[in-house]
Write a protein that holds these residues in place. Structure first.
Motif, PDB file in Angstrom:
ATOM      1  N   VAL A 127      -4.576  -3.306  -5.740  1.00 15.18           N
ATOM      2  CA  VAL A 127      -3.972  -3.397  -4.494  1.00 15.18           C
ATOM      3  C   VAL A 127      -2.845  -4.663  -4.872  1.00 15.18           C
ATOM      4  O   VAL A 127      -4.089  -6.222  -5.078  1.00 15.18           O
ATOM      5  CB  VAL A 127      -4.662  -3.547  -2.792  1.00 15.18           C
ATOM      6  N   ARG A 128      -2.005  -5.054  -4.664  1.00 14.24           N
ATOM      7  CA  ARG A 128      -1.257  -6.329  -4.897  1.00 14.24           C
ATOM      8  C   ARG A 128      -0.451  -7.023  -3.615  1.00 14.24           C
ATOM      9  O   ARG A 128       0.205  -6.152  -3.147  1.00 14.24           O
ATOM     10  CB  ARG A 128       0.288  -5.888  -5.584  1.00 14.24           C
ATOM     11  N   PRO A 129      -0.224  -8.065  -3.989  1.00 16.78           N
ATOM     12  CA  PRO A 129       0.254  -8.550  -2.489  1.00 16.78           C
ATOM     13  C   PRO A 129       1.621  -8.529  -2.322  1.00 16.78           C
ATOM     14  O   PRO A 129       2.431  -7.801  -3.431  1.00 16.78           O
ATOM     15  CB  PRO A 129       0.398 -10.014  -3.033  1.00 16.78           C
ATOM     16  N   SER A 130       2.482  -8.306  -0.960  1.00 14.74           N
ATOM     17  CA  SER A 130       3.351  -7.681  -0.366  1.00 14.74           C
ATOM     18  C   SER A 130       4.696  -8.964  -1.008  1.00 14.74           C
ATOM     19  O   SER A 130       4.104 -10.231  -1.069  1.00 14.74           O
ATOM     20  CB  SER A 130       3.571  -7.393   0.654  1.00 14.74           C
ATOM     21  N   ASP A 131       5.958  -8.590  -1.383  1.00 13.78           N
ATOM     22  CA  ASP A 131       6.456  -9.976  -1.065  1.00 13.78           C
ATOM     23  C   ASP A 131       7.483  -9.934  -0.187  1.00 13.78           C
ATOM     24  O   ASP A 131       8.053 -11.209  -0.389  1.00 13.78           O
ATOM     25  CB  ASP A 131       7.651  -9.031  -1.645  1.00 13.78           C
ATOM     26  N   TRP A 153       6.629   2.358   5.650  1.00 13.80           N
ATOM     27  CA  TRP A 153       5.997   1.839   4.702  1.00 13.80           C
ATOM     28  C   TRP A 153       5.085   1.460   5.645  1.00 13.80           C
ATOM     29  O   TRP A 153       4.645   1.958   6.246  1.00 13.80           O
ATOM     30  CB  TRP A 153       6.228   0.236   4.223  1.00 13.80           C
ATOM     31  N   THR A 154       4.255   1.814   4.589  1.00 18.17           N
ATOM     32  CA  THR A 154       2.554   1.095   4.440  1.00 18.17           C
ATOM     33  C   THR A 154       1.971  -0.016   4.024  1.00 18.17           C
ATOM     34  O   THR A 154       2.077  -0.199   2.837  1.00 18.17           O
ATOM     35  CB  THR A 154       1.899   2.050   4.403  1.00 18.17           C
ATOM     36  N   GLU A 155       1.159  -1.145   4.554  1.00 13.30           N
ATOM     37  CA  GLU A 155       0.555  -2.151   3.598  1.00 13.30           C
ATOM     38  C   GLU A 155      -0.625  -2.869   4.599  1.00 13.30           C
ATOM     39  O   GLU A 155      -1.047  -2.255   5.404  1.00 13.30           O
ATOM     40  CB  GLU A 155       1.838  -3.522   4.300  1.00 13.30           C
ATOM     41  N   ILE A 156      -1.629  -3.508   3.599  1.00  5.63           N
ATOM     42  CA  ILE A 156      -2.444  -4.353   4.382  1.00  5.63           C
ATOM     43  C   ILE A 156      -2.274  -5.639   4.652  1.00  5.63           C
ATOM     44  O   ILE A 156      -2.062  -6.083   3.990  1.00  5.63           O
ATOM     45  CB  ILE A 156      -3.211  -3.965   3.027  1.00  5.63           C
ATOM     46  N   GLU A 157      -2.908  -5.547   6.009  1.00  5.83           N
ATOM     47  CA  GLU A 157      -3.513  -7.324   6.623  1.00  5.83           C
ATOM     48  C   GLU A 157      -5.112  -7.661   6.185  1.00  5.83           C
ATOM     49  O   GLU A 157      -5.684  -6.838   6.585  1.00  5.83           O
ATOM     50  CB  GLU A 157      -2.997  -7.093   7.796  1.00  5.83           C
ATOM     51  N   VAL A 158      -4.981  -8.608   5.840  1.00  6.64           N
ATOM     52  CA  VAL A 158      -5.905  -9.335   5.903  1.00  6.64           C
ATOM     53  C   VAL A 158      -5.771 -10.073   6.310  1.00  6.64           C
ATOM     54  O   VAL A 158      -5.411 -11.359   6.187  1.00  6.64           O
ATOM     55  CB  VAL A 158      -6.906  -9.359   4.372  1.00  6.64           C
ATOM     56  N   ALA A 164       1.169  -1.549  -0.209  1.00  7.59           N
ATOM     57  CA  ALA A 164      -0.267   0.113   0.046  1.00  7.59           C
ATOM     58  C   ALA A 164       1.042   1.151  -0.197  1.00  7.59           C
ATOM     59  O   ALA A 164       2.509   1.165   0.143  1.00  7.59           O
ATOM     60  CB  ALA A 164      -1.020   0.180   1.519  1.00  7.59           C
ATOM     61  N   THR A 165       0.347   2.516  -0.605  1.00  9.54           N
ATOM     62  CA  THR A 165       1.096   3.776  -0.575  1.00  9.54           C
ATOM     63  C   THR A 165       0.322   4.524   0.586  1.00  9.54           C
ATOM     64  O   THR A 165      -1.266   4.310   0.572  1.00  9.54           O
ATOM     65  CB  THR A 165       0.510   4.172  -1.969  1.00  9.54           C
TER      66      THR A 165
END
Length: 507
Positions: free
Chosen positions: A184-188, A156-161, A14-15
């Motif tokens: 939105v793309r999966p995190s590495d 950084w910013t990230e999304i968790e589900v 995420a940004t």
């Protein structure tokens, strides 16, 4: 014991400009309920050499949020971890120290990374209000506290589900489909800690491409190191009493000890024999509980298969009492073994052996020459024992001879499995045939042990004034099982001893 939760989650990049799409439109979701923003302060601990991170383990002390406290996470599969929780305190909880003992040994854990996260949460709920998943947008500030890059920060910013407890993992696919549609793309990164370590390391070493093993020694060492890893990795599972954990750890000790014996022309036995003796000790300690577990399952299954009209007397209760008496203290004993100096010294010895292996001149030979020779030698040992077993008439002597053949079949099987990466399908076929022999002989040996147990149970029942009819009936069933296995053995052995099977091992 710490509280345990199975964590199933997915992470996404995420940004600051990223906006979550309307997730109430995901199939099965009735509402996306905002839960507000929570400030989290987490300090992650590891050894100076980051041994925990290398095994994808996470140890942290976190304040803020409903579950503040100490957390320890063990990987289960991609996106799935077992999270253990202990209350907030200033020192590492004793239960966590025990679970990490096989990794830490003599090291102390110290703070390595601090993460400050601002977490904006919403709950996805069904029509009846049931929680389906928790979605959070985390704005993270990471600071390296120790090691290379100490003092370096990253943001950084990230999304968790995260799936709700007992939720259907397929629901996460539906959420991801909606997120991907919104760009939105999966995190590495596999975890926040992994990303923090990567982004605060000043010089990133290029990943060395793993070279394919090209000598006999390379192949044997790869197998040996795999078994050592398994022993270390299974330790926490045994302490947590997870299903089949003792069995898997015990098998790894047997495979390793077997490899030392099979490949003694490659690894110096003056070094490996003492280690093998310690592995035998460990397998024996682990086997006390496991052997009783296998026997209980067999006898319980036999009783369950009987018509109720033939289960006369308190057979189940007597079996439970007898089993409990034999198991007394065994669980505590295993933990004492894993906490003991002898076991920890063994782990140190295995580490040293893996780091500086006692290779003999044959280790430098091509695997196509050295490995088949070792495998075939184990086969010849098995063939001799099989001949000895088959020449005896049914009875105690044959039972003993078949038990010895079973152990030789297991060793031949392990030898073939260890050689499989080098020899390919021929080694796989060889190991499969050896496993068939081992399995048949193993079932026969289990029937021998079961008959001894049934006789003991019958004697105890008789002394208590109970009918012994059912115990005698089960004894007869086990005799019939042993007889069937003995009649099947010549055919199974004929297939396993096919000369073509051995000829294919030699390139």
């Amino acid at each position: 014991m710490a509280d345990t939760k199975r964590e199933i989650e997915r992470k996404y990049e995420a940004t600051d400009a990223t906006r979550l799409p309307d997730l109430s439109r995901v199939a099965g979701v009735a509402r996306a309920v905002p839960k507000g923003v929570t400030e989290l302060d987490a300090v992650y601990y590891d050894t100076p050499g980051l041994r925990l991170a290398a095994d994808s383990l996470t140890l942290r002390r976190r304040t803020g949020g409903a579950d503040e406290g100490w957390h320890l996470k063990f990987p289960v599969a991609t996106g799935i971890r077992d999270e253990l929780h202990e209350p907030l305190g200033d020192t590492l909880p004793r239960s966590f120290a025990a679970l990490l003992r096989s990794r830490l040994r003599h090291d102390e854990v110290t703070p390595v990374v601090r993460l400050l996260s601002s977490r904006d949460v919403q709950h996805l709920t069904g029509a009846d209000g049931t929680l389906l998943a928790e979605v959070s947008v985390d704005t993270v500030l990471a600071e390296r506290l120790a090691g290379k890059g100490s003092g370096t920060t990253a943001t950084w910013t990230e999304i968790e589900v995260e799936l709700a407890d007992d939720g259907d993992p397929a629901f996460l696919d539906a959420v991801e489909k909606r997120l991907r549609k919104a760009g939105v793309r999966p995190s590495d990164a596999s975890s926040k800690l992994a990303r923090a370590l990567a982004e605060t390391t000043p010089v990133r070493k290029k990943k060395r491409e793993t070279e394919d093993p090209h000598t006999a020694g390379d192949h044997v060492l790869a197998y040996v190191r795999e078994q050592i890893r398994t022993i270390v990795e299974r330790d926490p599972a045994v302490r947590r009493d997870l299903p089949d954990s003792v069995h898997k750890m015990r098998v790894a000790t047997r495979r390793l000890r077997s490899a030392f014996k099979t490949y003694r022309t490659i690894l110096d036995r003056e070094v490996t024999d003492p280690v093998g003796a310690e592995l035998k000790w460990l397998a024996g300690e682990l086997g006390v509980d496991r052997d009783q577990e296998v026997l209980d399952e067999r006898l319980t299954g036999r009783i369950d298969a009987l018509p109720t009209t033939l289960a006369l007397g308190p057979v189940r209760g007597r079996l439970q009492v007898w089993s409990a008496a034999r198991r007394t203290g065994s669980r505590r004993r295993i933990i004492d073994v894993l906490d003991g100096k002898r076991y920890l010294d063994l782990l140190d010895t295995l580490d040293a052996l893996a780091a500086d292996p006692p290779l003999r001149p044959a280790a430098s030979r091509a695997p196509g020459k050295a490995l088949p020779r070792a495998v075939l030698k184990d086969y010849e040992r098995l063939a001799g024992r099989m001949e000895h077993a088959l020449e005896h008439p049914p009875g105690p002597e044959r039972d003993t001879a078949m038990h010895e053949a079973r152990k030789a079949a297991k060793r031949a099987r392990y030898a073939g499995e260890a050689a499989r990466p080098a020899l390919g399908k021929p080694a796989k076929r060889f190991a499969k045939r050896m496993k068939a022999v081992q399995s048949l002989l193993g079932d026969h040996q289990d029937s021998v042990v079961a008959r001894e147990a049934l006789r003991t149970l019958a004697v105890q029942a008789h002394a208590a004034g109970e009918t012994t009819f059912t115990w005698g009936l089960l004894y007869g069933h086990e005799e019939a099982t042993a007889d069937r296995r003995e009649r099947e053995l010549p055919e199974v052995w004929a297939r396993a001893s096919d000369p073509v099977l051995r000829a294919d091992l030699v390139p």
